[in-house]
Motif scaffolding. Sequence first.
Motif, PDB file in Angstrom:
ATOM      1  N   PRO A 278       0.813  -1.208   0.000  1.00 27.34           N
ATOM      2  CA  PRO A 278       0.000   0.000   0.000  1.00 27.34           C
ATOM      3  C   PRO A 278       0.855   1.270   0.000  1.00 27.34           C
ATOM      4  O   PRO A 278       1.955   1.283   0.564  1.00 27.34           O
ATOM      5  CB  PRO A 278      -0.812  -0.114   1.297  1.00 27.34           C
ATOM      6  CG  PRO A 278       0.011  -0.980   2.173  1.00 27.34           C
ATOM      7  CD  PRO A 278       0.705  -1.952   1.273  1.00 27.34           C
ATOM      8  N   SER A 279       0.321   2.313  -0.625  1.00 24.98           N
ATOM      9  CA  SER A 279       1.082   3.553  -0.749  1.00 24.98           C
ATOM     10  C   SER A 279       1.412   4.133   0.619  1.00 24.98           C
ATOM     11  O   SER A 279       2.481   4.725   0.815  1.00 24.98           O
ATOM     12  CB  SER A 279       0.301   4.574  -1.583  1.00 24.98           C
ATOM     13  OG  SER A 279      -1.006   4.758  -1.047  1.00 24.98           O
ATOM     14  N   GLN A 280       0.499   3.994   1.559  1.00 22.99           N
ATOM     15  CA  GLN A 280       0.747   4.356   2.961  1.00 22.99           C
ATOM     16  C   GLN A 280       0.506   3.110   3.802  1.00 22.99           C
ATOM     17  O   GLN A 280      -0.627   2.702   4.019  1.00 22.99           O
ATOM     18  CB  GLN A 280      -0.177   5.478   3.430  1.00 22.99           C
ATOM     19  CG  GLN A 280      -0.068   5.794   4.916  1.00 22.99           C
ATOM     20  CD  GLN A 280       1.328   6.205   5.327  1.00 22.99           C
ATOM     21  OE1 GLN A 280       1.866   7.193   4.835  1.00 22.99           O
ATOM     22  NE2 GLN A 280       1.933   5.451   6.244  1.00 22.99           N
ATOM     23  N   PRO A 281       1.562   2.440   4.274  1.00 22.31           N
ATOM     24  CA  PRO A 281       1.381   1.210   5.051  1.00 22.31           C
ATOM     25  C   PRO A 281       0.619   1.459   6.350  1.00 22.31           C
ATOM     26  O   PRO A 281       0.645   2.558   6.907  1.00 22.31           O
ATOM     27  CB  PRO A 281       2.817   0.760   5.338  1.00 22.31           C
ATOM     28  CG  PRO A 281       3.647   1.437   4.293  1.00 22.31           C
ATOM     29  CD  PRO A 281       2.974   2.745   4.031  1.00 22.31           C
TER      30      PRO A 281
ATOM     31  N   ASP B 263      -9.009   7.825   0.371  1.00 23.54           N
ATOM     32  CA  ASP B 263      -9.585   6.856   1.304  1.00 23.54           C
ATOM     33  C   ASP B 263      -8.550   5.830   1.758  1.00 23.54           C
ATOM     34  O   ASP B 263      -8.580   5.372   2.902  1.00 23.54           O
ATOM     35  CB  ASP B 263     -10.775   6.140   0.660  1.00 23.54           C
ATOM     36  CG  ASP B 263     -12.006   7.029   0.574  1.00 23.54           C
ATOM     37  OD1 ASP B 263     -12.052   8.039   1.300  1.00 23.54           O
ATOM     38  OD2 ASP B 263     -12.917   6.722  -0.226  1.00 23.54           O
ATOM     39  N   ARG B 264      -7.626   5.477   0.865  1.00 22.84           N
ATOM     40  CA  ARG B 264      -6.562   4.552   1.241  1.00 22.84           C
ATOM     41  C   ARG B 264      -5.696   5.148   2.346  1.00 22.84           C
ATOM     42  O   ARG B 264      -5.366   4.476   3.324  1.00 22.84           O
ATOM     43  CB  ARG B 264      -5.688   4.227   0.033  1.00 22.84           C
ATOM     44  CG  ARG B 264      -6.360   3.405  -1.036  1.00 22.84           C
ATOM     45  CD  ARG B 264      -5.475   3.320  -2.263  1.00 22.84           C
ATOM     46  NE  ARG B 264      -6.119   2.596  -3.355  1.00 22.84           N
ATOM     47  CZ  ARG B 264      -5.627   2.528  -4.582  1.00 22.84           C
ATOM     48  NH1 ARG B 264      -4.483   3.153  -4.879  1.00 22.84           N
ATOM     49  NH2 ARG B 264      -6.264   1.862  -5.521  1.00 22.84           N
ATOM     50  N   GLU B 265      -5.341   6.424   2.178  1.00 22.22           N
ATOM     51  CA  GLU B 265      -4.485   7.075   3.175  1.00 22.22           C
ATOM     52  C   GLU B 265      -5.221   7.237   4.498  1.00 22.22           C
ATOM     53  O   GLU B 265      -4.644   7.020   5.567  1.00 22.22           O
ATOM     54  CB  GLU B 265      -4.009   8.439   2.659  1.00 22.22           C
ATOM     55  CG  GLU B 265      -3.012   9.096   3.592  1.00 22.22           C
ATOM     56  CD  GLU B 265      -2.185  10.176   2.898  1.00 22.22           C
ATOM     57  OE1 GLU B 265      -1.470  10.896   3.604  1.00 22.22           O
ATOM     58  OE2 GLU B 265      -2.258  10.276   1.661  1.00 22.22           O
ATOM     59  N   LYS B 266      -6.491   7.569   4.415  1.00 20.24           N
ATOM     60  CA  LYS B 266      -7.290   7.723   5.631  1.00 20.24           C
ATOM     61  C   LYS B 266      -7.353   6.405   6.401  1.00 20.24           C
ATOM     62  O   LYS B 266      -7.189   6.372   7.634  1.00 20.24           O
ATOM     63  CB  LYS B 266      -8.700   8.198   5.268  1.00 20.24           C
ATOM     64  CG  LYS B 266      -9.608   8.418   6.467  1.00 20.24           C
ATOM     65  CD  LYS B 266     -10.986   8.880   6.008  1.00 20.24           C
ATOM     66  CE  LYS B 266     -11.925   9.051   7.201  1.00 20.24           C
ATOM     67  NZ  LYS B 266     -13.286   9.485   6.772  1.00 20.24           N
TER      68      LYS B 266
END
Length: 362
Positions: free
Chosen positions: A96-99, A251-254
Motif C-alpha cells: 500500500p502507498s501508505q502502510p 480513502d486509502r491514506e485515511k
Amino acid sequence: MTDQKGTANQRLTQIKDFLTMNKTATTIPWDPDCTKFPTRKELPDIPGAPPEAAWVWGDNDYLGRLNLLTPTRVAAASREIKTGEIIPVNLPLNVPSQPAFGREVFKHEIKTLHENIAYDDIYHMNTQSGTQWDGFRHFAHISTGSFYNGTKGSDIVGPAANHKCSIHHWAEHGIAGRGVLLDYRGYAHKKGINYDPYDYYPISWEELYHCGKDQGIDIRPASQGGDIKIGDMLFVRGGWKEAYDSKSPEDREKAAFMHDTEDGHRFAGLSQEQKILDWLHDCYFATVAGDMPSFEAWPTHESYHLHEYILALWGMPLGELLDLEKLALKCRERNRWFFFFSSAPANCPGGVSSHVNGNAIL
C-alpha cells in the motif's frame, strides 16, 4: 511407574507404525520425515517453554515448521505443476502507498553512476510495508516474552544481540512445496456474504470448511480424512486487495492512519477461535498466509493473538498482504486449488522479516 507407562506407550506406537507403515514423531527432536505428528492437544510439555509450545526440532532450530519441507515433500509437490503457468503473489513495493500500523512509506531513488551509461537503485523500506513474511523475531508469546524456541528480545537488539531466529535461516533453507488456496472472498460473493475487509470480520473454521467444500476440497488434515497433507502451505484470500483497489487514494491514506484514532485498525481475517487453532496446528502446515494486513481478524477479541501461536509457539512462517487476485482467478478457471509454490526470503543475517518474493506455479 510413569516411565514404565511411557515405555509401554512408545512400544505400542512402534507396533502401530509397523502395522500401518507410519513413522510417528515421539522423541524430541522430531524427525521431519515422520508421517504422523501429535495433535495440538497431544503436544508434549517442554521444560522451560510456554504451554502449547512446539519447540520440537532441536535446541538450535530456527526453521520451525519449515523443517517439514523435506526433499521428499518438495519432490511430491512438484507433481502439482500441470500447465507451468507462473503466478507471482507479490504486491508492488509501493503498495500500500501508505502502510498501516504507522510503518514507513517505501521510497525509491535512482542513483546515476554515469550519465546515459549506468544507474543504480536505492530502496528505503520497511519489510512489513508490503507482501511480507512475519519472521520469528516479529511477534512474541506475550505473557512470557518468548519468541520461537526461547529467543528473547535481548537476542534481537542490544549488546548481546545474535542470530537466533534471524530471517537468514529461512533463506539458507529455502521455501518450496505444495500450496493450497482457500478463496473465501470469492465464496462470500457467491453466497451473498457481505463484509468489509477494512473492518473487523472473523472468518470462522466453519466458514472456511464450507468454502473448501464449495471448491471441492476437504480442508481437514489427511490424518482426519481430509485433503491437507503435512507440509502444505496455506493461502487464504480475504479480499483486502480487492477492497484496496476499489478505494480512492484519499480513502486509502485515511484508512492507513486508523491506528491514530480511538478505534484503531480493523481488518477481516481468521477468527481467534479454538477450532481455528486446532486446525492450523493439526494440519501441520509449513506456512500460512493471506492477503489481509494481519492474517487474523484485527483486533483480537480474545486474550491472545493467533500470531502468538503461529510464530512464537509453533514456529510457522506467517505471510501477509499477498496479492492473491490472479491466483484465485486462475484456480477457479482451472478448478484446481493446489499448486507448487516457492519463495525466496531475504538473506539478511539478524533480519526480522522479509518480503515474500513468491511464485505459485500451476
